[in-house]
Design an enzyme around this catalytic site. Structure first.
Site, PDB file in Angstrom:
ATOM      1  CD  GLU A 115      39.593 -64.308  24.471  1.00  0.00           C
ATOM      2  OE1 GLU A 115      40.255 -65.358  24.477  1.00  0.00           O
ATOM      3  OE2 GLU A 115      38.843 -63.962  25.394  1.00  0.00           O
ATOM      4  CE  LYS A 117      36.699 -54.813  25.690  1.00  0.00           C
ATOM      5  NZ  LYS A 117      35.335 -54.307  25.508  1.00  0.00           N
ATOM      6  CG  ASP A 119      30.138 -53.418  22.145  1.00  0.00           C
ATOM      7  OD1 ASP A 119      30.252 -53.276  23.381  1.00  0.00           O
ATOM      8  OD2 ASP A 119      29.830 -52.498  21.381  1.00  0.00           O
ATOM      9  CE1 TYR A 227      35.708 -62.653  30.316  1.00  0.00           C
ATOM     10  CE2 TYR A 227      34.317 -62.331  28.392  1.00  0.00           C
ATOM     11  CZ  TYR A 227      34.695 -61.980  29.681  1.00  0.00           C
ATOM     12  OH  TYR A 227      34.043 -60.972  30.325  1.00  0.00           O
ATOM     13  CE  LYS A 320      37.292 -49.716  23.728  1.00  0.00           C
ATOM     14  NZ  LYS A 320      36.172 -49.964  24.622  1.00  0.00           N
ATOM     15  CB  CYS A 414       9.988 -28.793  -5.458  1.00  0.00           C
ATOM     16  SG  CYS A 414      11.608 -29.107  -6.176  1.00  0.00           S
ATOM     17  CB  CYS A 417      10.948 -26.449  -9.688  1.00  0.00           C
ATOM     18  SG  CYS A 417       9.790 -27.719  -9.168  1.00  0.00           S
ATOM     19  CB  CYS A 432       9.335 -32.230  -6.731  1.00  0.00           C
ATOM     20  SG  CYS A 432       9.188 -31.071  -8.094  1.00  0.00           S
ATOM     21  CB  CYS A 438      11.428 -30.118 -11.112  1.00  0.00           C
ATOM     22  SG  CYS A 438      12.607 -30.055  -9.751  1.00  0.00           S
TER      23      CYS A 438
HETATM   24  O1  D41 Z   1      35.064 -60.340  24.696  1.00  0.00           O
HETATM   25  C1  D41 Z   1      35.161 -59.691  25.733  1.00  0.00           C
HETATM   26  N1  D41 Z   1      34.386 -58.626  25.892  1.00  0.00           N
HETATM   27  C2  D41 Z   1      36.114 -60.055  26.800  1.00  0.00           C
HETATM   28  C3  D41 Z   1      36.045 -59.440  28.033  1.00  0.00           C
HETATM   29  C4  D41 Z   1      37.108 -61.040  26.589  1.00  0.00           C
HETATM   30  N2  D41 Z   1      37.199 -61.690  25.405  1.00  0.00           N
HETATM   31  N3  D41 Z   1      37.969 -61.361  27.575  1.00  0.00           N
HETATM   32  C5  D41 Z   1      37.901 -60.747  28.803  1.00  0.00           C
HETATM   33  N4  D41 Z   1      38.777 -61.120  29.753  1.00  0.00           N
HETATM   34  C6  D41 Z   1      38.736 -60.550  30.944  1.00  0.00           C
HETATM   35  C7  D41 Z   1      39.733 -60.966  31.973  1.00  0.00           C
HETATM   36  C8  D41 Z   1      41.117 -60.968  31.381  1.00  0.00           C
HETATM   37  C9  D41 Z   1      39.697 -60.054  33.136  1.00  0.00           C
HETATM   38  C10 D41 Z   1      39.386 -62.354  32.412  1.00  0.00           C
HETATM   39  C11 D41 Z   1      36.920 -59.762  29.067  1.00  0.00           C
HETATM   40  C12 D41 Z   1      36.914 -59.199  30.362  1.00  0.00           C
HETATM   41  N5  D41 Z   1      37.833 -59.603  31.271  1.00  0.00           N
HETATM   42  C13 D41 Z   1      35.973 -58.179  30.793  1.00  0.00           C
HETATM   43  N6  D41 Z   1      34.803 -57.898  30.286  1.00  0.00           N
HETATM   44  C14 D41 Z   1      34.250 -56.911  30.980  1.00  0.00           C
HETATM   45  C15 D41 Z   1      35.088 -56.553  31.960  1.00  0.00           C
HETATM   46  C16 D41 Z   1      36.166 -57.352  31.862  1.00  0.00           C
END
Ligand code: D41
Length: 676
Positions: A115, A117, A119, A227, A320, A414, A417, A432, A438
């Site tokens: 899935e 991640k 932010d 999640y 990441k 400017c 010029c 200018c 110019c």
């Molecule tokens: O989308 C996320 N930031 C995300 C964070 C995610 N999709 N899954 C996560 N799954 C976990 C565990 C596996 C520990 C249940 C997480 C995080 N942890 C997490 N976010 C911040 C610290 C940990």
């Protein structure tokens, strides 16, 4: 090799720096440096501690996951700790992760679920008898803050679980985030109110959750994807909670929670890398910020078998993405002069790799932007490049500001010029006042004249224009037509053959259209579409030249500003002279035959353009439809004859369907233009 004593000293310094930034990030919600810079320092400390375990102290930042909690919110101890995620930065590390799991599971088959991640901020929601009773931030994983009042205002979080088959006690974990659109809007509001803009959606989301006044939080666009689960107490033993991650997500969805729509089951390393690449490619299109993808072992029993190290599960890892925000030095601020004299400050940066490309320049827009951000020469700055977006300087890192630094002011003359530079009519940019005196403005005017959509002179590149002006071989656009190969071969990197080709291209460009010619003159605010409308309306240059602003405004889409610009342009003797010279050197275009308007193929048709076009821009399409006799309207009504729908067309397309109006896609429109 440094001695152990020196290393010990270095470790202390790292502790101090990391603690400082940890505090900014976790306690104040106001990080000063990008995460990856922090990660780098953190890894440096981890590496030393790995080689010299005797240097690990209890107060080392590596020995705690998270930071202190502010005391303005009640503290909450998580009944079941919220784990952290380990990070990987390469596909090799993912391969190692999968190998490790394979070993831990004694080579039994296992499935991985991926899935994005998000932010945002991790949060835990507690439901008792189906009712939301508490929401807590993750904090350090053990203790977080009670943010129930603010979380209750997030529309996508159910206050009561849907359905009936829920456990007596249920903790739901997920990520709270602010969608990109909401973030942009919020920042506009902040700036209009004179408040500080948030640096990114993550900080904005954190700021909202930490808002003591939940009414303010309610006005802010937060969202949440779930999640995982924490504590679960069943009412009946047969309500067995599901035995795979994917089933849990489905169950959560059925209870009314939002789950990422991108969740996918994978069965090999190859597939995980494909998933990573495909999400990365779509990163800028997604409506929320993500900073990587997460892989998890799907089967809960297998998760249990894989176990934990310190506070992170061994059955999950985050892969990441390359950083979109990095830190670098602002070496200097140069001022560029545009075709219309506008002065633009440009940041010259120490080259830095960000989101996959090396960046050395970034626009600073204008004085107000520089003041708002307070960026100064020699500052360390945060540079951001999201997707295909042009790099921008986000803010300076104040703790690293050199002493004696002074605020930056745009020059009042400017830089090319030396004419006076003025800010007129509340314009954001100063200009200018040198006009065609110019050299910078002249160079830009000539580049524009030769550009593809203007006179289309192939082989007359920017560098060559600059040389030709600098050596005074040409002074204005009309001089281009007096160049010969002897002039040209004296230029750098110009051989006989290229000189010959360029002369040919200049000759060829003389045969053009009235619209192109008008556009190439570079009249302010007269773009391609306006030039085309003008040409079609007036049909001859003489009529355009002699028309007053009020008459020019009869042209569809021409307002008072453009009308004024056109009238002023043609009333200047210098421009008159250049145009006469151009015509004298043989520039010509076919006569525009006046068709009776009712003979035009789209005569009297009311057309609405909607969605995004990929082959033409909206204005061009509009101008060409008008050229064919259509009336282009902004909204769909029963009087609409045709709706042209590009990608992602929305409510207008729906309305057209409701009213049974003819609908055409972009390809159909292009075919229509082609056949006319
Ligand atoms: O989308 C996320 N930031 C995300 C964070 C995610 N999709 N899954 C996560 N799954 C976990 C565990 C596996 C520990 C249940 C997480 C995080 N942890 C997490 N976010 C911040 C610290 C940990």
């Amino acid at each position: 090799m440094p001695s152990v004593a020196e290393l010990s000293q270095h470790v202390k310094v790292l502790h101090e720096i990391l603690n400082y930034h940890n505090h900014r990030y976790y306690v104040l919600d106001d990080p000063e440096i990008p995460d990856n810079e922090y990660d780098k320092l953190f890894r440096q400390l981890e590496d030393i501690e790995k080689d010299y375990p005797e240097l690990i102290t209890l107060d080392s930042p590596t020995q705690r996951v998270g930071g202190k909690v502010l005391d303005n919110f009640e503290q909450v101890t998580h009944q079941m700790p919220m784990l952290s995620l380990s990070n990987a930065f390469s596909s090799e590390e993912i391969e190692e992760f999968l190998q490790r799991i394979d070993d831990l599971l004694e080579h039994n088959e296992f499935a991985i679920v991926a899935e994005p991640k998000l932010d945002g901020l991790a949060i835990s929601l507690r439901y008792e008898n189906g009712l939301l009773v508490q929401a807590a931030t993750r904090g350090d994983g053990q203790t977080g803050e009670n943010v129930t009042q603010n979380v209750r205002t997030i529309q996508s979080i159910p206050l009561r679980l849907r359905g009936l088959n829920y456990p007596k006690i249920l903790e739901v974990r997920g990520e709270v985030f602010m969608p990109k659109k909401g973030f942009t809007k919020l920042n506009e509001l902040q700036i209009n109110k004179g408040d500080k803009a948030f640096a990114n959606p993550r900080n904005a989301a954190a700021g909202c959750l930490r808002q003591l006044d939940s009414k303010i939080a309610a006005s802010r666009p937060l969202d949440m994807f779930c999640y995982s689960i924490g504590v679960v107490e069943q009412t009946h033993p047969d309500e067995a909670i599901k035995d795979s991650h994917r089933q849990i997500l489905k169950q959560l969805q059925s209870w009314g929670f939002a789950v990422s729509p991108e969740v996918k089951r994978l069965s090999s390393w190859q597939e995980s890398i494909e998933y990573y690449d495909s999400i990365l490619a779509r990163r800028s299109e997604l409506p929320y910020e993500i900073d990587g993808v997460v892989y998890k072992v799907d089967n809960i029993a297998q998760q249990g078998k894989a176990g934990f190290i310190s506070r992170a599960p061994r059955w999950a890892i985050a892969h990441k993405f390359p950083a979109e925000e990095v830190m670098t030095r602002l070496l200097n601020i140069d001022v560029q002069v545009g075709r219309t004299g506008a002065l633009t400050p440009v940041a010259r940066l120490e080259p830095v790799f960000v989101a996959g490309v090396t960046v050395t320049n970034a626009t600073l827009h204008n004085q107000d932007e520089i003041d708002r951000k307070d960026v100064r020469i020699a500052d360390m700055v945060i540079v951001r490049r999201a997707g295909d977006v042009i790099p921008e300087v986000v803010k300076p890192v104040l703790s690293e500001r050199p002493e004696q630094s002074i605020p930056y002011s745009m020059p009042d003359h400017c830089p090319i010029c030396d004419s006076l530079a003025e800010r007129i009519n509340d314009e954001a940019k100063s200009r200018c006042t040198g006009g065609l005196y110019c050299p910078a403005q002249r160079k830009e005017a000539i580049k524009h004249f030769a550009s593809r959509k203007a006179m289309d002179i192939d082989g007359l590149g920017d560098k060559l224009v600059e040389q030709l002006v600098d050596t005074e071989l040409i002074h204005d656009i009309s001089d281009l037509f007096h160049l010969n190969d002897i002039h040209l071969v004296s230029m750098e990197r110009m051989g006989d053959k290229s000189a010959e080709n360029l002369i040919k291209a200049i000759e060829k460009s003389k045969k053009t259209t009235l619209a192109r010619f008008l556009y190439s003159l570079g009249i302010r605010e007269v773009g391609e579409a306006t030039a085309l409308s003008l040409a079609n309306y007036f049909k001859t240059l003489d009529l355009i030249k002699t028309s007053q602003s009020e008459v020019v405004q009869e042209v569809p889409d021409v307002g008072p500003v453009v009308g004024h610009n056109i009238e002023t342009f043609f009333s200047q003797p210098h421009n008159e002279e250049v145009i006469n010279k151009l015509i004298a050197s043989g520039i010509h275009w076919p006569e525009i035959i006046a068709k009776e308007s009712n003979e035009l193929p789209l005569a009297g048709k009311v057309i609405v353009l909607t969605g995004s076009l990929s082959l033409l821009n909206r204005n061009e399409a509009k101008a060409r439809l008008i050229e064919l006799g259509a009336k282009v309207s902004g909204s769909v009504s029963k009087k609409t004859d045709l709706v042209i729908a590009g990608e992602k067309a929305g409510s207008k397309l729906k309305k057209a369907e409701e009213f049974n109006i003819e609908i055409m896609d972009e390809a159909g429109m292009m075919a229509l233009f082609e056949s006319n």
